[in-house]
Design a protein around this motif. Structure first.
Motif, PDB file in Angstrom:
ATOM      1  N   HIS A  37       0.849  -1.195   0.000  1.00 45.83           N
ATOM      2  CA  HIS A  37       0.000   0.000   0.000  1.00 45.83           C
ATOM      3  C   HIS A  37       0.883   1.244   0.000  1.00 45.83           C
ATOM      4  N   PRO A  38       0.593   2.231  -0.854  1.00 39.88           N
ATOM      5  CA  PRO A  38       1.430   3.442  -0.874  1.00 39.88           C
ATOM      6  C   PRO A  38       1.499   4.160   0.466  1.00 39.88           C
ATOM      7  N   TYR A  39       0.454   4.033   1.265  1.00 38.08           N
ATOM      8  CA  TYR A  39       0.426   4.670   2.582  1.00 38.08           C
ATOM      9  C   TYR A  39       1.453   4.045   3.525  1.00 38.08           C
ATOM     10  N   ASP A  40       1.807   2.760   3.279  1.00 40.42           N
ATOM     11  CA  ASP A  40       2.805   2.086   4.113  1.00 40.42           C
ATOM     12  C   ASP A  40       4.130   2.843   4.115  1.00 40.42           C
TER      13      ASP A  40
ATOM     14  N   GLN B 266       8.305   0.036  10.215  1.00 41.49           N
ATOM     15  CA  GLN B 266       7.672  -1.235   9.843  1.00 41.49           C
ATOM     16  C   GLN B 266       6.170  -1.276  10.113  1.00 41.49           C
ATOM     17  N   LEU B 267       5.560  -0.149  10.447  1.00 44.20           N
ATOM     18  CA  LEU B 267       4.107  -0.102  10.612  1.00 44.20           C
ATOM     19  C   LEU B 267       3.442  -0.135   9.241  1.00 44.20           C
TER      20      LEU B 267
ATOM     21  N   THR C 292      -0.053   7.094  15.033  1.00 42.47           N
ATOM     22  CA  THR C 292       0.867   6.885  16.151  1.00 42.47           C
ATOM     23  C   THR C 292       0.254   7.327  17.475  1.00 42.47           C
ATOM     24  N   TYR C 293      -0.739   8.229  17.429  1.00 42.31           N
ATOM     25  CA  TYR C 293      -1.430   8.613  18.663  1.00 42.31           C
ATOM     26  C   TYR C 293      -2.158   7.411  19.260  1.00 42.31           C
TER      27      TYR C 293
ATOM     28  N   GLY D 111       3.281  -6.554  21.706  1.00 42.96           N
ATOM     29  CA  GLY D 111       3.239  -5.751  20.491  1.00 42.96           C
ATOM     30  C   GLY D 111       2.191  -4.678  20.669  1.00 42.96           C
ATOM     31  N   TYR D 112       1.570  -4.229  19.568  1.00 45.03           N
ATOM     32  CA  TYR D 112       0.527  -3.193  19.663  1.00 45.03           C
ATOM     33  C   TYR D 112      -0.804  -3.858  19.987  1.00 45.03           C
TER      34      TYR D 112
END
Length: 499
Positions: free
Chosen positions: A152-155, A164-165, A420-421, A482-483
């Motif tokens: 995905h371009p947003y990556d 790495q998100l 990230t928030y 992890g998250y």
């Protein structure tokens, strides 16, 4: 920092001019938001873009790249040295793909766009800002394409702020988080929870000078070293780090609802502490400061929400509040606690309570993802924003200032920043859960104003390493997690439904 490895020492020596440019850019960024005269915008834009290009020239110098490539082949590096090479290699890999003209265009678009956003926000007119936003999005799409991505371009943009998100990561997180938060919010509203009751403290005008003194009293209580740290005022609170011994924050004063100023102060102070507690040996190196924005946000949200909104902390600072805020004199600690934790679906992200906050982030995430999928035009953003806010929070902005124009991030080209928030909120709850298990008397220490154990735990687990480790690695090493959204949801449900 001195290394036994001569290649690493040469890298660090050659990096000092780059660090110095970043130092100057940070100082100019702080000045831009605080004291710079408005007419200085164009000149500042030129200076900012030229410094960014100078930094790029130094980073991409063939001799410097050769040193980094040489270090990559060595197998006797320590963790800090490996971290330095990882960070530099990532930055070189990204920057080498971006032509100078694009770097300069982005820098100029950022300065001009920010000023246009300020005026548009003041007049609540998205059309004034629309061409600047369109220009910035075109630039960021070109940058993402040149960086490259797997799915995905947003990556490509997400990775800039959180190594790495990916969209896959966030779709899983928000897929779990969003419905459970909506369900919690509905339960609170339907049950007429005391947390949802409006408090007159939020509508009373306060003396700005007195609340400024209150904020400084709280910072002193939290043991901030004013020889390495300072606080000023800006429209949008932020933290700027010139170096590990020069960290600056700003807060805001609106004259009404004094908790907003307190929360802004403690939030930014949480960011600052991450840098202030970084190992001093990492000063002037590429790994001074936080591992990622998500990890940084976990620190600010931990202090703002987990600590500041807790009953022990309210009990601690209630005498300070009553001293500086005259209309709070007759208010009990329990009433202050409910005021600090009032839950209300509203328009503004920075004012949102910890229950509804992530729903604001979902809106921004969905918009950004659609923009980089070419599934949403710039002109369509305000209506999409308003529709999703109504669906998720049950309120619809009546002006652009209450909706799409409320944040400065897009004017600065910070696409990929907002998620990230939410990562910070998730990690803050993980930290709180682990900390409670490791520390006896956690709540008692807060109520007594003894923050040394908390500060030391954070320093040992997270702060001291700077960005030596990628965020996912640091989370696994220090927290064995992890998250994971479960900790955050459990924290909210325990606090708001079990009370």
């Amino acid at each position: 920092m001195r290394c036994e490895n001569p290649v690493m020492n040469q890298i660090l020596n050659d990096y000092k001019p780059m660090w110095s440019i970043k130092h100057a850019v940070s100082l100019m960024g702080w000045d831009f938001e605080t004291f710079m005269p408005r007419e200085g915008t164009e000149e500042r834009g030129v200076a900012d873009s030229q410094l960014h290009m100078l930094h790029k020239d130094l980073l991409l110098n063939k001799d410097f790249i050769g040193l980094v490539e040489s270090a990559k082949k060595q197998d006797n590096l320590g963790d800090y040295e490996k971290g330095i090479i990882r960070v530099l290699d990532k930055e070189i890999t990204k920057q080498i793909k971006i032509p100078k003209e694009l770097t300069e265009a982005e820098s100029l678009a950022r300065i001009r766009g920010n000023m246009a956003w300020r005026e548009a926000r003041a007049k609540s007119d998205f059309k004034m800002y629309e061409p600047h936003l369109k220009k910035m999005i075109e630039i960021k799409k070109e940058i993402a394409a040149k960086w490259g991505y797997d799915k995905h371009p947003y990556d490509a943009l997400l990775d800039t702020f959180e190594e790495q998100l990916t969209v896959d990561d966030l779709d899983k997180i928000f897929g779990v988080l969003t419905p459970r938060i909506q369900n919690l919010l509905k339960k609170l509203v339907d049950s007429k929870s005391p947390f949802c009751k409006e408090n007159p403290l939020g509508t009373s005008k306060y003396d700005i000078k007195k609340v400024n003194e209150l904020n400084h009293d709280i910072l002193n209580l939290l043991q901030y070293d004013m020889n390495r740290f300072r606080m000023d005022t800006s429209t949008h609170p932020f933290t700027e780090t010139m170096g590990l011994n020069d960290v600056r924050i700003t807060t805001r004063y609106e004259g009404i609802d004094f908790k907003k100023s307190i929360f802004s102060t403690i939030h930014e102070a949480g960011h600052a502490l991450y840098n202030l507690q970084c190992d001093q040996s990492l000063s002037l190196t590429p790994i001074e400061g936080g591992s990622s924005l998500g990890l940084h946000e976990s620190q600010s949200r931990f202090w703002e929400n987990i600590v500041c909104r807790s009953l022990p902390f309210v009990q601690l600072i209630s005498p300070l509040i009553r001293k500086q805020v005259h209309f709070a004199n007759q208010t009990t600690d329990d009433e202050l606690y409910l005021y600090f934790n009032n839950v209300k679906a509203d328009y503004i992200r920075v004012d949102a309570d910890e229950v509804t906050y992530n729903l604001h982030i979902v809106i921004r995430y969905e918009i950004e993802k659609k923009i980089f999928e070419d599934d949403l035009n710039v002109s369509e953003i305000p209506e999409f924003w308003n529709d999703r806010m109504e669906q998720l929070l049950g309120v619809r902005p009546t002006t652009d200032a209450l909706g799409v124009l409320q944040d400065t991030h897009w004017s600065s080209g910070l696409f990929g920043y907002f998620p990230t928030y939410t990562l910070g909120n998730l990690v803050s709850a993980i930290i709180a859960s682990k900390m409670r298990k490791d520390m006896e008397g956690y709540e008692e220490d807060i109520q007594k104003g003894n923050f040394d154990p908390i500060r030391q735990w954070l320093r040992l687990k997270i702060h001291q390493y700077g960005s030596a480790y990628a965020p996912k690695v640091l989370l696994e090493n220090s927290l064995n997690e992890g998250y994971n959204p479960d900790y955050f949801i459990n924290y909210l449900e325990t606090k708001y439904l079990a009370s």
